[in-house]
Write an enzyme that holds these catalytic residues in place. Sequence first.
Site, mmCIF file in Angstrom:
data_model
loop_
_atom_site.group_PDB
_atom_site.id
_atom_site.type_symbol
_atom_site.label_atom_id
_atom_site.label_comp_id
_atom_site.label_asym_id
_atom_site.label_seq_id
_atom_site.Cartn_x
_atom_site.Cartn_y
_atom_site.Cartn_z
ATOM 1 N N GLY A 434 32.214 49.502 35.166
ATOM 2 C CA GLY A 434 32.385 50.511 34.138
ATOM 3 C C GLY A 434 33.859 50.720 33.842
ATOM 4 N N ASP A 547 32.954 37.866 44.943
ATOM 5 C CA ASP A 547 33.385 37.928 43.534
ATOM 6 C C ASP A 547 34.913 37.886 43.450
ATOM 7 O OD1 ASP A 547 33.032 37.958 40.826
ATOM 8 O OD2 ASP A 547 32.805 40.131 40.664
#
Length: 752
Positions: A434, A547
């Site tokens: 976000g 990641d």
Amino acid sequence: MVYTEKGKPQVLLFFTYLSLWCITISTYVKAENTDSMKLGDILNASATSKLCSKQGRYCMHFNQKPDPENLTYLSIFGKGKDDWLVWISNRNQPVDINSAILSLNYSGVLKIESKIGKPIILYASPPPFNNSSYIVATLLDTGNFVLKDIQKNFVLWQSFDHPTDSLLPGMKLGVNLKTGENWSLVSSISDTILSPGPFRLEWEATRKELTGQLINREGGESGDIARADMCYGYNTNGGCQKWGEAGIPTCRNPGDKFDNKPVYGNDNIVNNIENASYGISDCQEMCWSNCSCFGFKYLYENGTGCVFLESTEGLNVASSGDDYFYILIKNADHKVFDKWIWICAGMGTLLLIIGLSILLRALMKRKQVLREEERIRMQIEIQDLEASRRYCNGDDLEGDLSNGDDLKVFSYSSIIVATSGFSSENKLGQGGFGPVFKGILPSGQEVAVKKLSKTSGQGMTEFRNELTLICKLQHTNLVQLIGHCIHEQERILIYEYMPNKSLDFFLFDSTRRKLLNWNKRFNIMDGIAQGLLYLHKYSRHKIIHRDLKASNILLDDNMNPKISDFGVARMFTKQETEANTNRIVGTYGYMSPEYAMEGVFSTKSDVYSFGVLLLDIISGEKCNSMYCEDRPLNLVGHAWELWKEGVVLQLVDPLLNDTFSEDEVLRCVHAGLLCVEENADDRPTISNVIAMLTNKIKVDVLPKKPAYYGRTRVFDEETYGEEVGVDSTHENSDSHVQSLLKCRDEIIKFTE
């Protein structure tokens, strides 16, 4: 032996012939029952002279079934119960079977010769040629006949670049961007005449689909073969006929077909076409397009030429015989068939409407059930999150707390004040989690506020995961989590503020990249490696990040790197080595092959991502930015090509202006290519990588061709950048979907 001086020349001549005969015999022996030819070897047209791959899957030899004119072809056959033809070398110029040879001479020329016609040059070494003994022609177990310089590990010529009528695994259709040659499949005229026939199959790059073409016998092309989803007529020969188009005779109806039957009384022959370049498919196409034609067959025994029937009157079908015709069988029920199509279509539409109504009611009821399940799930997740918070602090917390360095729980109102109501002026960037905002606490401390987007693909699982993992991690190269906040549907994490944003903010911008000199880049690489070493070896639990990429590396005041974003990280015990999941999360291009394809991840998965990141930092390019029309490679493939060619310094960012250590660059690229090995066991540990970067060990292991050599789908995320990126974290319950995506992209982009 005693002989006179007068007889000496005859004896010498005898020994000369004997020596040449021995050399010739030895040459033939070398070419028989082997998989390779060296300079000077010859393959002739005898039944025993052949090349067979090591495991015997394929053999190459001159076809032992010549046509009526004693002409033959050098061919590759798949071995099995019945050998099948997979490649033809000289289909445009058959050679005499009694004198045909394939030779690789000492001038580096691979050619086919016979007593008729000119030599067929398959490959000729460009001058100057140094008579290198390292050039070898080998038939591989893939069916590929390869001419290779084994000293330089460089392919000079291969049969896979010249497809004929068969497509084997590893071959490509499309355009060879290096040579401009069109890779396509062209049928043969018949089983014995292997010259190019009437049909071609090729990859259409503009529409990105396979297309078939019927080749005009005068040298042009008579249009596309219709795709199966556009067909209404009878399928006669693996293709299909479209109805209602210009050029299709109105005398043909859906369901009409040709059937091969033995007949007698065939006095209704229209004419013969004695052209041996016409195959049976040409006869069929001409008969189908001619309303006066009711049947056809081939004229010659080898399946070429055409014979047509003007009518079937007086023609009798036998139970057996030697004279077979493809007779046109009319479909008399096509009108009735059309009527039933309309009836079925109407009934299907009615049933569809009823089914949709039932489904809509079921979905509305299901939506109510899911809403209640979501409310219960949120209560459970909040309870779990509270347990995670107590784990981080070691005790129960209520409200705003600050126990030394322990994790703090912030009130939502304090976050609103710190970020000025999440104002756009304070927004630092956007990531998969976000938006990220800058905030100032009442103490004056600057922080980064990470707010979970309501539309994010991540949820409470990732939020709780990051909160649980990072709160206990303490290392100078890991970002520090200060606290968190939960308010109704809002989930917020508060981190230490990094004034220089993220690595990708500098690395992938042509202006800001100039601020990253080689020393800073090398320190960033070393710092990331040190952070990974802590996660993999020295933290309380072994942590797999999953990641690792430039946007998840933050930079402090002194450009020191800090690994961030532990939302998809996994915790291992010290005894565990790997795990498996069917929920693939991460960023394409940085994911290791075993993780992307099978869901298997370990510390070697992070090592793979670090290898890609090393190449990013050295080149200043994103991992998919090397792709262009004439080089369908990603950054990993480009680096591998430069390594093979011995010009790896060309990978270095030109903005560095040669102000770098060549020795350090070579070590970094070497380490990076070892990190991206296809097999996880072949990759070094992160501690070995650090030793390589700092020159503490001498590495003799050479890298092999990397896993993702061609371009792959890469979705980038700007976690702390100025621009808003897209979500880089993707989930899938079926890892086979990822495999299909990769295979489709490699076929379309013709990776090598």
